[in-house]
Design an enzyme around this catalytic site. Structure first.
Site, PDB file in Angstrom:
ATOM      1  N   ALA A 173       0.869  -1.178   0.000  1.00 37.32           N
ATOM      2  CA  ALA A 173       0.000   0.000   0.000  1.00 37.32           C
ATOM      3  C   ALA A 173       0.908   1.230   0.000  1.00 37.32           C
ATOM      4  O   ALA A 173       2.071   1.153   0.411  1.00 37.32           O
ATOM      5  CB  ALA A 173      -0.885  -0.024   1.232  1.00 37.32           C
ATOM      6  N   GLY A 194       0.816  -5.100   0.933  1.00 40.24           N
ATOM      7  CA  GLY A 194      -0.371  -5.137   0.074  1.00 40.24           C
ATOM      8  C   GLY A 194      -0.087  -5.728  -1.295  1.00 40.24           C
ATOM      9  O   GLY A 194      -0.991  -6.249  -1.955  1.00 40.24           O
ATOM     10  N   GLU A 212      -0.399  -9.332  -0.806  1.00 39.19           N
ATOM     11  CA  GLU A 212      -1.833  -9.605  -0.601  1.00 39.19           C
ATOM     12  C   GLU A 212      -2.594  -9.565  -1.927  1.00 39.19           C
ATOM     13  O   GLU A 212      -3.486 -10.375  -2.170  1.00 39.19           O
ATOM     14  CB  GLU A 212      -2.412  -8.596   0.402  1.00 39.19           C
ATOM     15  CG  GLU A 212      -1.847  -8.812   1.801  1.00 39.19           C
ATOM     16  CD  GLU A 212      -2.258  -7.726   2.783  1.00 39.19           C
ATOM     17  OE1 GLU A 212      -2.044  -6.532   2.474  1.00 39.19           O
ATOM     18  OE2 GLU A 212      -2.799  -8.059   3.840  1.00 39.19           O
ATOM     19  N   GLU A 240       4.649  -5.302   7.077  1.00 39.88           N
ATOM     20  CA  GLU A 240       3.885  -4.241   7.744  1.00 39.88           C
ATOM     21  C   GLU A 240       4.350  -4.004   9.179  1.00 39.88           C
ATOM     22  O   GLU A 240       4.379  -2.873   9.662  1.00 39.88           O
ATOM     23  CB  GLU A 240       2.381  -4.577   7.748  1.00 39.88           C
ATOM     24  CG  GLU A 240       1.721  -4.503   6.377  1.00 39.88           C
ATOM     25  CD  GLU A 240       1.768  -5.806   5.589  1.00 39.88           C
ATOM     26  OE1 GLU A 240       2.567  -6.703   5.930  1.00 39.88           O
ATOM     27  OE2 GLU A 240       1.000  -5.913   4.610  1.00 39.88           O
TER      28      GLU A 240
HETATM   29  C1  HXC Z   1       5.139   4.366  -1.048  1.00 44.20           C
HETATM   30  C2  HXC Z   1       7.106   3.423  -1.735  1.00 44.20           C
HETATM   31  C3  HXC Z   1       6.709   2.173  -1.213  1.00 44.20           C
HETATM   32  C4  HXC Z   1       5.442   2.065  -0.602  1.00 44.20           C
HETATM   33  C5  HXC Z   1       8.672   1.966  -2.087  1.00 44.20           C
HETATM   34  N1  HXC Z   1       8.315   3.242  -2.268  1.00 44.20           N
HETATM   35  N2  HXC Z   1       7.722   1.283  -1.453  1.00 44.20           N
HETATM   36  N3  HXC Z   1       6.301   4.494  -1.652  1.00 44.20           N
HETATM   37  N4  HXC Z   1       4.681   3.191  -0.533  1.00 44.20           N
HETATM   38  N5  HXC Z   1       4.972   0.938  -0.116  1.00 44.20           N
HETATM   39  C6  HXC Z   1       9.082   4.329  -2.917  1.00 44.20           C
HETATM   40  C7  HXC Z   1      10.267   4.783  -2.064  1.00 44.20           C
HETATM   41  O1  HXC Z   1       9.840   5.690  -1.098  1.00 44.20           O
HETATM   42  C8  HXC Z   1      11.156   5.381  -3.114  1.00 44.20           C
HETATM   43  O2  HXC Z   1      10.651   6.652  -3.446  1.00 44.20           O
HETATM   44  C9  HXC Z   1      10.930   4.479  -4.332  1.00 44.20           C
HETATM   45  O3  HXC Z   1       9.667   3.820  -4.104  1.00 44.20           O
HETATM   46  C10 HXC Z   1      12.003   3.426  -4.466  1.00 44.20           C
HETATM   47  O4  HXC Z   1      12.096   2.720  -3.245  1.00 44.20           O
HETATM   48  P1  HXC Z   1      13.496   2.494  -2.497  1.00 44.20           P
HETATM   49  O5  HXC Z   1      13.187   2.187  -1.074  1.00 44.20           O
HETATM   50  O6  HXC Z   1      14.436   3.615  -2.766  1.00 44.20           O
HETATM   51  O7  HXC Z   1      14.027   1.185  -3.247  1.00 44.20           O
HETATM   52  P2  HXC Z   1      14.991   0.056  -2.689  1.00 44.20           P
HETATM   53  O8  HXC Z   1      16.116   0.654  -1.884  1.00 44.20           O
HETATM   54  O9  HXC Z   1      15.332  -0.794  -3.852  1.00 44.20           O
HETATM   55  O10 HXC Z   1      14.087  -0.797  -1.663  1.00 44.20           O
HETATM   56  C11 HXC Z   1      13.030  -1.538  -2.158  1.00 44.20           C
HETATM   57  C12 HXC Z   1      12.100  -1.970  -0.971  1.00 44.20           C
HETATM   58  C13 HXC Z   1      11.696  -0.707  -0.179  1.00 44.20           C
HETATM   59  C14 HXC Z   1      12.843  -2.957  -0.087  1.00 44.20           C
HETATM   60  C15 HXC Z   1      10.899  -2.661  -1.591  1.00 44.20           C
HETATM   61  O11 HXC Z   1      11.214   0.273  -1.102  1.00 44.20           O
HETATM   62  C16 HXC Z   1      10.655  -0.965   0.853  1.00 44.20           C
HETATM   63  O12 HXC Z   1      10.935  -1.538   1.907  1.00 44.20           O
HETATM   64  N6  HXC Z   1       9.413  -0.510   0.591  1.00 44.20           N
HETATM   65  C17 HXC Z   1       8.328  -0.567   1.558  1.00 44.20           C
HETATM   66  C18 HXC Z   1       7.808  -1.978   1.665  1.00 44.20           C
HETATM   67  C19 HXC Z   1       6.682  -2.039   2.700  1.00 44.20           C
HETATM   68  O13 HXC Z   1       6.881  -1.758   3.877  1.00 44.20           O
HETATM   69  N7  HXC Z   1       5.513  -2.427   2.246  1.00 44.20           N
HETATM   70  C20 HXC Z   1       4.341  -2.547   3.073  1.00 44.20           C
HETATM   71  C21 HXC Z   1       3.566  -1.279   3.022  1.00 44.20           C
HETATM   72  S1  HXC Z   1       2.253  -1.292   4.170  1.00 44.20           S
HETATM   73  P3  HXC Z   1      11.646   7.913  -3.671  1.00 44.20           P
HETATM   74  O14 HXC Z   1      10.715   9.045  -3.930  1.00 44.20           O
HETATM   75  O15 HXC Z   1      12.457   8.029  -2.431  1.00 44.20           O
HETATM   76  O16 HXC Z   1      12.459   7.517  -4.868  1.00 44.20           O
HETATM   77  C22 HXC Z   1       1.072  -2.194   3.422  1.00 44.20           C
HETATM   78  C23 HXC Z   1      -0.190  -2.285   4.221  1.00 44.20           C
HETATM   79  C24 HXC Z   1      -1.030  -3.382   3.696  1.00 44.20           C
HETATM   80  O17 HXC Z   1       1.218  -2.677   2.354  1.00 44.20           O
HETATM   81  C25 HXC Z   1      -2.312  -3.393   4.429  1.00 44.20           C
HETATM   82  C26 HXC Z   1      -3.408  -2.855   3.640  1.00 44.20           C
HETATM   83  C27 HXC Z   1      -3.391  -3.222   2.221  1.00 44.20           C
END
Ligand code: HXC
Length: 253
Positions: free
Chosen positions: A61, A104, A107, A127
């Site tokens: 998400a 997400g 999911e 998460e």
């Molecule tokens: C918003 C995101 C994002 C996300 C990545 N980005 N994931 N933006 N929401 N979920 C953005 C980063 O901020 C960054 O933007 C760009 O994408 C590239 O990501 P990086 O982190 O620089 O890439 P990298 O170093 O290769 O790392 C990849 C990654 C990491 C390991 C996947 O991005 C990460 O950990 N992302 C979050 C994963 C996460 O926690 N997902 C769960 C979300 S909560 P900029 O502008 O800086 O370039 C969820 C809730 C579900 O999903 C419940 C309801 C559905």
């Protein structure tokens, strides 16, 4: 935020927000749901492939969009509820997971019927690392697929796993070389789309019942569905074609 392409009887939906690793914001989900409505209303479409772009299927998400929401706001709007549209799709959906499928994103993949992954794909429910928990079926569908012990470890640690580990656990259907992923997903989608659409729908519904109804009713419903295939011309055609040693011609009726 998505692109929609057609390949014969298959709709291909590509998540195209690579700068944010295809983070699933409201706008993207709205577009995805509109494409699913279109597929569902078009009798020419027999199967759907959902894939990502860049290095992600979807990294979850959209954290930026969620960050400032209050409990009252998300409870009032039943935040995330529209995501379930994919799980309710009556047509078969194959997820072709090409990179990160996290939170997400994982999911969303699990709402699909079949998950094909590239060797480089990564799955996880991280998460907990950002102070929240899975909210689009992660605790439920993941547990149904991999069992309690593995689901607990993944959701309680946020550990990312490889496609091969995900396949061994039962989360992923099959793993392919990155360059073969879409080709293989399309081949399977075409194969399914050539069969009788009402039969495909009944099989999908019967398998999905496993998670939702007690075994005794599921078995009864399955038998009734099986009986009802005998009301289809396609059933007669399929069996006749087999016995006549020729290819069946299904008419979806
Ligand atoms: C918003 C995101 C994002 C996300 C990545 N980005 N994931 N933006 N929401 N979920 C953005 C980063 O901020 C960054 O933007 C760009 O994408 C590239 O990501 P990086 O982190 O620089 O890439 P990298 O170093 O290769 O790392 C990849 C990654 C990491 C390991 C996947 O991005 C990460 O950990 N992302 C979050 C994963 C996460 O926690 N997902 C769960 C979300 S909560 P900029 O502008 O800086 O370039 C969820 C809730 C579900 O999903 C419940 C309801 C559905």
């Amino acid at each position: 935020m998505i692109s929609v392409d057609f390949n014969d009887r298959v709709m291909i939906i590509t998540l195209t927000r690579p700068d944010a690793l295809n983070a699933l914001c409201k706008k993207l989900i709205t577009q995805l749901n509109a494409a699913l409505d279109q597929a569902e209303n078009d009798t020419r479409i027999g199967a759907i492939v959902v894939t990502g772009s860049g290095k992600a299927f979807a990294a979850g998400a959209d954290i930026a969009e969620m960050k400032n929401l209050t409990f009252a706001e998300i409870a009032e709007k039943d935040f995330i509820q529209p995501w379930e549209r994919l799980a309710r799709c009556h047509k078969p959906v194959i997820a072709a997971v090409n990179g990160f499928a996290l939170g997400g994103g994982c999911e969303l993949a699990m709402m699909c019927d079949i998950i094909y992954a590239s060797e480089t794909a990564k799955f996880g429910q991280p998460e907990i690392t950002i102070g929240t928990m899975p909210g689009a079926g992660g605790t439920q569908r993941l547990t149904a697929l991999v069992g309690k012990a593995k689901a607990m470890e993944l959701c309680l640690t946020g550990r990312m796993i490889t496609a091969l580990e995900a396949e061994a656990m039962g989360l992923v259907t099959r793993v392919f070389k990155a360059e073969d992923l879409l080709k293989e997903a399309l081949a399977t989608a075409h194969k399914i789309a050539q069969f009788s659409a009402p039969v495909v729908r009944m099989i999908k519904e019967a398998i999905n019942d496993v998670a939702e109804v007690p075994l005794i009713s599921g078995i009864k419903t399955e038998r009734r569905m099986f009986h009802s295939t005998f009301a289809l011309e396609d059933r007669k055609e399929g069996m006749s074609a087999f016995l006549e040693k020729r290819a069946a011609v299904f008419k979806n009726r």
